[in-house]
Design an enzyme around this catalytic site. Sequence first.
Site, PDB file in Angstrom:
ATOM      1  CB  CYS A  97      -0.906  -0.045   1.235  1.00 17.72           C
ATOM      2  SG  CYS A  97      -1.704   1.499   1.669  1.00 17.72           S
ATOM      3  CB  CYS A 140       0.418   1.672   4.101  1.00 14.37           C
ATOM      4  SG  CYS A 140      -1.316   1.211   4.030  1.00 14.37           S
TER       5      CYS A 140
END
Length: 114
Positions: free
Chosen positions: A43, A46
């Site tokens: 991600c 993230c």
Amino acid sequence: MQQQNKYKEDEIMSAMHITQTNFQQEVLESDKPVLLDFWASWCGPCRMVSPIIDEIADEHPEIKVVKVNVDEQPGLAAQFRVMSIPSLFVMKNGKIVNQAMGARPKQQILSMVQ
């Protein structure tokens, strides 16, 4: 050079990784507010938030900062109804008191815990 090594040590000592096994003790039974970061290695947002989360862990000992890898802990992700990552949750006394989805600047994340 020494400063770079110190940073790597700090990085290693930063946010605790949470699993189904240690969740009860480390999160639900914590006497400090807990900031949970639900994330995954694939991600992009993230990866943007991760160093901020580590900084908060290093700079704010009054907050327990933990990370939950959604790929490794799908049960916890389901328990928190995580539909998008990164997802941040703040828990106090075992209850969710705040939550946010998506990448956020450090000050916004800290204000969630106040």
